[in-house]
Design an enzyme around this catalytic site. Structure first.
Site, PDB file in Angstrom:
ATOM      1  NE  ARG A 145      -3.280   2.660   2.457  1.00 12.19           N
ATOM      2  CZ  ARG A 145      -3.486   3.446   3.493  1.00 12.19           C
ATOM      3  NH1 ARG A 145      -3.175   3.044   4.712  1.00 12.19           N
ATOM      4  NH2 ARG A 145      -4.011   4.635   3.334  1.00 12.19           N
ATOM      5  CG  HIS A 196      -1.486   8.907   3.541  1.00  7.47           C
ATOM      6  ND1 HIS A 196      -1.608   7.554   3.729  1.00  7.47           N
ATOM      7  CD2 HIS A 196      -1.166   9.405   4.758  1.00  7.47           C
ATOM      8  CE1 HIS A 196      -1.359   7.246   5.001  1.00  7.47           C
ATOM      9  NE2 HIS A 196      -1.083   8.367   5.649  1.00  7.47           N
ATOM     10  CD  GLU A 242      -5.452   7.347   9.755  1.00  7.48           C
ATOM     11  OE1 GLU A 242      -5.063   8.422  10.235  1.00  7.48           O
ATOM     12  OE2 GLU A 242      -5.046   6.241  10.149  1.00  7.48           O
ATOM     13  CG  ASN A 423      -5.488   3.234   8.392  1.00  4.53           C
ATOM     14  OD1 ASN A 423      -5.529   2.267   7.624  1.00  4.53           O
ATOM     15  ND2 ASN A 423      -5.053   4.425   8.022  1.00  4.53           N
ATOM     16  CE1 TYR A 425      -0.550   2.560  13.589  1.00  4.62           C
ATOM     17  CE2 TYR A 425      -2.582   3.438  12.685  1.00  4.62           C
ATOM     18  CZ  TYR A 425      -1.250   3.089  12.533  1.00  4.62           C
ATOM     19  OH  TYR A 425      -0.628   3.271  11.323  1.00  4.62           O
ATOM     20  CD  GLU A 516      -1.914   3.945   8.061  1.00  2.00           C
ATOM     21  OE1 GLU A 516      -1.714   4.338   9.226  1.00  2.00           O
ATOM     22  OE2 GLU A 516      -2.092   4.709   7.103  1.00  2.00           O
TER      23      GLU A 516
END
Ligand code: GAL
Length: 650
Positions: A145, A196, A242, A423, A425, A516
């Site tokens: 990616r 991005h 995002e 994504n 985390y 991600e």
């Protein structure tokens, strides 16, 4: 006091208990479900709560592997890795502009080095892409990616086709052709992100970038060029990365992310960095087009009111996504047979529970966890799936919420039905906050609802829902990694995957892709020492458990990279935890998850943390090594091994 043992117990149970019927008969990758032009997905059923049921613990579950066509790879973004910021005709992006203007907004361990506070050189992937491919091979990547720099193709941001010819910067096209062809020669499938965060600066200067509705069509035109030029080889497109971070960090929170605006806060003047950025001062309305000035409440038509810039940025960017998808579906998808979707971010919200929580409170916390997730995630994922913002978000924002027109709703609905990129985390606890007398804080009534009251959230006992930027450390779960917001807590990925799968049951044709997930190494040099989030800090707020991996005596420097920098055991444990939970979501819960892109292939320019926060599985010495030599870390090999052991080999 919330303790780690409570986390572990609760989440082991919470995650393992999800048992949801999902579509496990999903088609294989070469047999992807591409929608017809007119197809509009009907939304049926309600947004259900996850039902608990008892299943065996993870240890006892017989191991089922991920399917052979699982998309496996790593992610990067153009501004973070490419460098060559002014080579071969590339135009300035907002990130070039603002890092050059305010270098002190970016952390650096070596301010004598002019490249240490920006992406001017970064990993120099523009010249060293072959080296990156070697790293991909170590982790056995079958996908990569990357993102395309809009201003490398269209330096002033405006893509036009005149007499059948695009006004493109040909050198930019050559570069991405090289990237794509090199990947394919190496049997690695390109997964390209169109945006991005590196908006062409010219569009910011011209009309305020994402604050203006014209950004929608400019983005769709640029996207059209990419589909037309690269779409014969690129079969996976991510429109926007995002939108929440881009808009909230870029337009609301002040210094941090370009363009460093700070809607909703008292404007304060930034000094030009010849004298040093006044980080105390924070943010500015002086940055940007002249019509955005301090105190302006009356703005030209179609412009966001200052206090709602992040909200309007989000609105425009979601419509821009939908317009780009529409172009792809109408003109290219049938022939090119690729897939297109959006990547959103957001922490899974975990209902708070401890030994004193009553069943009634737990039920209530579950409800509020879902509401918190709707506010933090659904705001961005509902429009491209079901065509509108969640009802709860509209209620909480009241008259301050922008409204999609019927045409926009139609464009949005199903615009990420090919796949959904997520994504992920970290994780947040969620509960309904109580008043001092023990009664619940109630949501605002319809009459009271507004942007301001929406911020008085009634969940997330510290950060209160959307959070207040850096003034607030959210009550995250798990151990503290090397970024203030980055905590290691593997089960969060399983909880989140289940949340999406339930909410969009039957609406995502080719599954969810983790676009991600990754870990900043704790105890790494300056960022750790300077960061507010020190062990003392957590102790001072009565939450020492969040600092459990902290040991300031072992803050790393680069004199001995063999230590935990190359031998990145903490990161290996991160990947082991998250990947096992992803596997369980697939194998136990039946979630249709089709891919995993680790963040990141290489250490790179970590936005406002510069080179002082390392997310990579490959080490680069940014301050001393002009060659930007790639040194693989242990985690890269670990992922290669994990792939062999946990993904069916064709
Ligand atoms: C994401 C972002 C990436 C990377 C990562 C780690 O939010 O998309 O560009 O910076 O976080 O911070």
């Amino acid at each position: 006091m919330k303790t780690l043992s409570v986390f572990t117990t609760l989440l082991a149970v919470t995650a393992a208990k999800k048992c949801i019927v999902k579509d496990t008969s999903a088609p294989a990758a070469d047999d992807v479900a591409v929608p017809s032009d007119e197809e509009i997905v009907e939304v049926t059923g309600s947004l259900e709560d996850v039902e608990d049921s008892s299943v065996e613990s993870a240890e006892e579950t017989p191991k089922k592997k991920l399917p052979a066509d699982f998309k496996w790879g790593a992610a990067t973004a153009a501004y973070q890795v490419e460098g060559a910021w002014n080579e071969d005709g590339r135009g300035e992006s907002v990130w070039d502009h603002f890092t050059h203007l305010y270098p002190k907004n970016v952390e650096s361990g070596d301010r004598t080095n002019p490249d240490s506070t920006n992406g001017n050189v970064a990993c120099d992937s523009y010249h060293k892409f072959d080296e990156d491919v070697k790293m991909m091979k170590i982790m056995k990547a079958n996908h990569y990616r990357f993102s395309i720099s809009w201003s490398r193709l269209f330096p002033d941001g405006e893509a036009k086709k005149v007499n059948g010819k695009w006004n493109v910067n040909e050198k930019g096209t050559q570069y991405y052709n090289m990237v794509i062809d090199t990947l394919l020669e190496n049997e690695i499938t390109p997964l390209a992100t169109l945006y991005h965060w590196d908006l062409p600066y010219a569009l910011h200067e011209k009309y305020g970038g994402w604050l203006d509705y014209r950004s929608q069509d400019d983005f769709a035109k640029y996207a059209e060029y990419c589909f037309e030029t690269f779409g014969d080889r690129v079969k996976g497109w991510i429109t926007i990365n995002e939108p929440w971070v881009n808009c909230v960090s870029g337009y609301r929170l002040g210094p941090g992310k370009a363009p460093y605006r700070c809607t909703g806060e008292a404007p304060r003047k930034l000094q030009n960095d010849t004298t040093g950025l006044d980080l105390e001062g924070g943010c500015s309305y002086e940055i940007g087009p002249s019509q955005y000035y301090k105190g302006a409440e009356v703005l030209p038509a179609n412009r966001a009111p200052q206090r709602l810039e992040d909200v309007w940025c989000s609105h425009n960017i979601l419509i821009a996504h939908a317009k780009a998808v529409n172009v792809y579906r109408k003109k290219f998808q049938k022939k090119q047979k690729g897939l297109i979707g959006i990547t959103i971010d957001g922490e899974a919200q975990i209902p708070w529970q401890d030994a004193n929580t009553t069943p009634e409170e737990l039920e209530n916390n579950k409800k509020y966890a879902n509401l918190a997730a709707e506010f933090r995630i659904g705001w961005y994922s509902d429009p491209p799936m079901v065509g509108d913002y969640p009802a709860s978000v509209k209620q909480r924002m009241g008259k301050d919420m922008p409204v999609f027109t019927p045409e926009e709703k139609k464009l949005l609905k199903g615009s990420s039905s090919d796949f959904l990129g997520w994504n992920t985390y970290t994780a947040h606890w969620a509960e309904q906050v109580k008043n001092e007398d023990g009664t619940y804080v109630q949501p605002p009534t319809d009459d009271e609802a507004s942007f301001e009251t929406s911020k008085q959230d009634m969940w997330d006992d510290n950060c209160r829902g959307r959070g207040e930027g850096w003034s607030c450390i959210p009550p995250t779960l798990g151990s503290q990694a090397g970024s203030s917001w980055n905590t290691k807590y593997g089960p969060t990925i399983r909880v989140g995957l289940n949340w999406f799968a339930d909410r969009y049951k039957g609406l995502i044709k080719n599954g969810i892709i983790i676009t991600e997930n990754g870990c900043a190494q704790p105890n790494y040099k300056v960022s750790r020492a300077n960061d507010l989030v020190t062990k003392e800090y957590f102790e001072s707020i009565g939450q020492p458990e969040y600092a459990d991996t902290y040991d300031e005596s072992i803050i790393e420097d680069e004199s001995n990279i063999e230590g935990s920098i190359i031998n990145d055991e903490y990161r290996i444990d991160w990947y082991a935890q998250y990947l096992e939970n992803l596997r369980l979501a697939y194998a136990e819960d039946g979630v249709d998850v089709r891919g995993y892109m680790a963040w990141s292939l290489v250490d790179n320019f970590e936005w406002e943390n510069g080179y002082e926060t390392r997310f990579g599985m490959t080490y680069i010495d940014f301050y001393n090594d002009d060659e930007r030599t790639r040194v693989p870390k242990k985690s890269l090999e670990f992922l290669g091994q994990w792939y062999l052991e946990n993904v069916e080999q064709a």
